[in-house]
Design a protein around this motif. Structure first.
Motif, PDB file in Angstrom:
ATOM      1  N   GLY A 166       0.913  -0.920  -0.202  1.00 14.45           N
ATOM      2  CA  GLY A 166       0.336  -0.093  -0.262  1.00 14.45           C
ATOM      3  C   GLY A 166       0.753   1.088  -0.120  1.00 14.45           C
ATOM      4  N   THR A 167       0.132   2.652   0.452  1.00 17.68           N
ATOM      5  CA  THR A 167       0.660   3.765   0.245  1.00 17.68           C
ATOM      6  C   THR A 167       0.930   4.438   1.157  1.00 17.68           C
ATOM      7  N   PHE A 168       1.695   5.272   1.904  1.00 13.09           N
ATOM      8  CA  PHE A 168       1.310   6.182   2.859  1.00 13.09           C
ATOM      9  C   PHE A 168       1.904   7.897   2.405  1.00 13.09           C
ATOM     10  N   LYS A 169       0.402   8.855   3.376  1.00 13.03           N
ATOM     11  CA  LYS A 169       0.243   9.898   2.515  1.00 13.03           C
ATOM     12  C   LYS A 169       1.252  10.289   3.833  1.00 13.03           C
ATOM     13  N   LEU A 170       1.939  11.563   2.970  1.00 10.93           N
ATOM     14  CA  LEU A 170       3.763  12.480   4.188  1.00 10.93           C
ATOM     15  C   LEU A 170       2.542  14.130   3.885  1.00 10.93           C
ATOM     16  N   TYR A 171       3.090  14.916   4.749  1.00 14.78           N
ATOM     17  CA  TYR A 171       2.781  15.535   5.482  1.00 14.78           C
ATOM     18  C   TYR A 171       4.745  16.500   6.031  1.00 14.78           C
ATOM     19  N   ALA A 172       4.800  17.334   4.841  1.00 18.53           N
ATOM     20  CA  ALA A 172       6.225  17.892   5.359  1.00 18.53           C
ATOM     21  C   ALA A 172       5.986  18.427   6.281  1.00 18.53           C
ATOM     22  N   VAL A 173       6.992  18.361   6.867  1.00 20.15           N
ATOM     23  CA  VAL A 173       6.855  19.307   7.947  1.00 20.15           C
ATOM     24  C   VAL A 173       7.818  20.160   9.096  1.00 20.15           C
ATOM     25  N   GLU A 174       7.894  21.419   9.922  1.00 24.64           N
ATOM     26  CA  GLU A 174       8.982  21.993   9.795  1.00 24.64           C
ATOM     27  C   GLU A 174       9.730  21.020  11.199  1.00 24.64           C
ATOM     28  N   GLY A 175      10.461  19.962  10.957  1.00 21.08           N
ATOM     29  CA  GLY A 175      11.898  18.862  11.447  1.00 21.08           C
ATOM     30  C   GLY A 175      10.558  17.421  12.386  1.00 21.08           C
ATOM     31  N   GLY A 176      10.662  17.051  13.187  1.00 12.05           N
ATOM     32  CA  GLY A 176      10.211  16.650  14.638  1.00 12.05           C
ATOM     33  C   GLY A 176       9.722  16.943  14.940  1.00 12.05           C
ATOM     34  N   THR A 177       9.920  18.339  15.480  1.00 11.53           N
ATOM     35  CA  THR A 177       9.545  18.709  16.491  1.00 11.53           C
ATOM     36  C   THR A 177       7.805  19.611  15.986  1.00 11.53           C
ATOM     37  N   ALA A 178       7.619  20.030  14.938  1.00  9.13           N
ATOM     38  CA  ALA A 178       6.304  20.703  14.317  1.00  9.13           C
ATOM     39  C   ALA A 178       5.399  19.353  14.115  1.00  9.13           C
ATOM     40  N   ALA A 179       6.261  18.029  14.096  1.00  8.16           N
ATOM     41  CA  ALA A 179       5.298  17.149  13.962  1.00  8.16           C
ATOM     42  C   ALA A 179       4.192  15.998  14.329  1.00  8.16           C
ATOM     43  N   MET A 180       5.220  17.190  16.369  1.00  7.69           N
ATOM     44  CA  MET A 180       4.388  16.476  17.166  1.00  7.69           C
ATOM     45  C   MET A 180       3.669  17.487  17.550  1.00  7.69           C
ATOM     46  N   CYS A 181       3.891  18.141  17.835  1.00  7.49           N
ATOM     47  CA  CYS A 181       2.385  19.715  17.963  1.00  7.49           C
ATOM     48  C   CYS A 181       1.996  19.404  17.011  1.00  7.49           C
ATOM     49  N   TYR A 182       2.178  19.163  15.365  1.00  7.67           N
ATOM     50  CA  TYR A 182       0.735  19.073  14.701  1.00  7.67           C
ATOM     51  C   TYR A 182      -0.073  17.865  14.892  1.00  7.67           C
ATOM     52  N   ILE A 183       0.613  17.028  15.357  1.00  6.00           N
ATOM     53  CA  ILE A 183      -0.103  15.254  15.590  1.00  6.00           C
ATOM     54  C   ILE A 183      -0.811  15.602  17.101  1.00  6.00           C
TER      55      ILE A 183
END
Length: 550
Positions: A166-183
């Motif tokens: 299958g396929t992953f949908k990706l979201y390019a973000v401002e580093g792992g820090t932003a990823a944590m906040c957004y999730i």
């Protein structure tokens, strides 16, 4: 520093305590004319040069493309055009073949076009127009070609073998820090996690995962799933069985660990799969920043894509913490969309109102696209997305790694940190077994564990009764000019310290090892003075065995 004073620091994050340690270490360095060493930072002191050379050269070509469209004397250019741009780049590179980055670009474009079946003009135009940065990110989640390239890169960097279907949908973000906040934000907004809910954390763990759940914004309860050093930092069966508790909604893991630097082994990953068979809707979040430092790394994202939100950052492997490059990955077939779809009607109506301005059918909006919208408070969704020059750099880093079939860059990075680990161990004077799951990026030195092994239980008991755990890092700063982070702040053993093997020159790590050993020796001497008892210090023989000696 006395125990009462040290207690005042107990509520602070290790990264805040670090500021006090830096001040003390700098004062010591100046007063004693010794070298100041800050091994508390995880910022690597190497960079990936070839993709950067390509980036800056590509920028020069992009300016010529802008001026080709419009070139006013006042310094006003136009927007690059797609038609024929691949051929123009090829010709321009022939004329700049001696420029750093030219040969990489000459190989990279045809390699990528062939590998992914791209139309050359569309791919090159995405690179050129994006490096200029003259448009908003479209699509807002991630550029079309960049997403396909990074998807393939993550199959290597995170997923491992066997490759998930299958396929992953990706979201390019401002580093792992932003990823944590957004999730965190989107899981709350979509009622996947609600105030008062319980999550499990695989500990030791990167401190923000311990701190964010307690914020008023989330108000989550925490259950710790411990990976003890005695089990080589793998979760025990008893700890994993905690996940069978139906009140636990999610399990968050940093893999390989920070600060343990240990990747989950195949057996542990399989045991987590056994948990999922009994709890098919358990949410997994895996933060895999350091996976590229473990050959053959396997992520929970690759093993259990249906349940897993993946977080990856380019920062450490490519030496690009200042670029702020990260990715959130969610599989097309996932439990998150299903769980949102099963919310009762009152919640569906609230979510419909929240996302109604984005689509005529808000109930069909995918979780990954909700994360994008939530990251910009919905109303600014139309200007969401990682800046386009950042996405070009992400493309170049990813392609550079995929083109490196011999994995020369990976081996060079691993060699750097491995050498520093060995120097530290030599300075400590201890025996450590090799472990194929160890990423060598950080080290967790547990003084209680090693003192118990080398000087005995009586000394350890006295130290724990008379010395505050933070005394270790303050002694290192005040007596040796060295900054390490206290392990207790990562939910690691209280008497441990985290050392980064990434950010200092090779020749200082044996000094760090000797300094930690000196602190431990000082505690043993204090025990002798206080009790009048002699400490029998264990010696390491040439064959690695440990014996007691006076």
């Amino acid at each position: 520093m006395d125990v009462r004073t040290l207690k005042e620091y107990e509520t602070l994050s290790p990264f805040e305590i670090k500021d006090f340690l830096i001040k003390a270490a700098l004062n010591t360095s100046k007063a004693a004319s010794i070298t100041y060493l800050n091994a508390g930072r995880g910022n690597p002191n190497w960079i990936a040069t070839e993709p950067r050379e390509a980036f800056f050269l590509l920028g020069q070509f992009a300016i010529t493309e802008s001026k080709r469209v419009l070139d006013l004397p006042a310094g006003v250019g136009g927007m690059p055009k797609a038609q024929g741009i691949a051929d123009r780049l090829e010709g321009w590179l022939r004329g700049h073949r001696d420029s750093p980055g030219a040969r990489f670009l000459e190989k990279m474009v045809p390699w990528t076009v062939k590998r992914f079946g791209f139309e050359p003009d569309k791919f090159v135009h995405e690179l050129v127009d994006s490096i200029i940065g003259d448009n908003y990110p479209v699509p807002d989640r991630m550029l079309v070609h960049n997403e396909q390239i990074v998807h393939e890169y993550l199959q290597w960097a995170m997923c491992g073998n066997p490759r998930p279907q299958g396929t992953f949908k990706l979201y390019a973000v401002e580093g792992g820090t932003a990823a944590m906040c957004y999730i965190f934000k989107s899981m709350k907004a979509n009622r996947l996690l609600n105030p008062g809910d319980t999550i499990a954390l695989g500990v030791p763990i990167f401190t923000p995962y311990l701190e964010m759940p307690h914020l008023e914004d989330y108000d989550l309860k925490i259950v710790e799933i411990c990976a003890p050093q005695e089990n080589r930092f793998q979760f025990t069966d008893a700890e994993l069985e905690k996940l069978l508790d139906p009140t636990i909604k999610a399990f968050f893991v940093v893999n390989p660990g920070n600060p343990s630097a240990m990747a989950l082994n195949d057996e542990t990953i399989q045991k987590i799969g056994g948990i999922l068979k009994k709890r098919p809707n358990l949410i997994l979040l895996t933060d895999d920043v350091y996976g590229t430092f473990v050959p053959g790394f396997r992520s929970l994202l690759g093993a259990y894509p249906r349940n897993t939100i993946g977080v990856y950052s380019y920062s450490k492997y490519f030496g690009c913490t200042g670029w702020r490059l990260g990715v959130i990955a969610v599989h097309d077939n996932n439990v998150f969309d299903e769980m949102i779809a099963k919310h009762p009607e009152p919640i569906q109506e609230k979510l419909g109102k929240r996302y109604g301005a984005l689509t005529l059918e808000p109930r069909k909006l995918k979780f990954i696209d909700r994360i994008v919208a939530d990251s910009r408070d919905i109303a600014l969704n139309h200007t969401a997305g990682l800046s386009l020059p950042q996405q070009v750099m992400m493309t170049l880093f990813s392609v550079a790694e995929m083109m490196d079939e011999k994995k020369s860059y990976q081996q060079a990075c691993i060699d750097i940190v491995t050498k520093r680990v060995h120097s530290t161990i030599e300075g400590l004077g201890i025996e450590v077994q090799e472990n194929p799951n160890f990423d060598h990026y950080y080290g967790l030195i547990d003084l209680e564990f090693w003192m118990r092994k080398y000087v005995g239980d009586d000394v350890v008991s006295w130290v724990k009764a008379n010395v505050h755990p933070l005394d270790i890092v303050f002694k290192l700063a005040e007596d040796h000019g060295i900054v390490l982070l206290n392990g207790g702040g990562f939910a690691a053993p209280d008497w441990s310290v985290r050392v980064s093997f990434a950010n200092l020159n090779d020749d200082v790590y044996d000094d760090i090892g000797r300094a930690v050993r000196a602190v431990a020796r000082g505690y043993a001497q204090a025990y002798q003075l206080a009790t009048g008892k002699t400490v029998n210090v264990a010696r390491r023989a040439a064959d690695g065995t440990v014996t007691k000696a006076r």
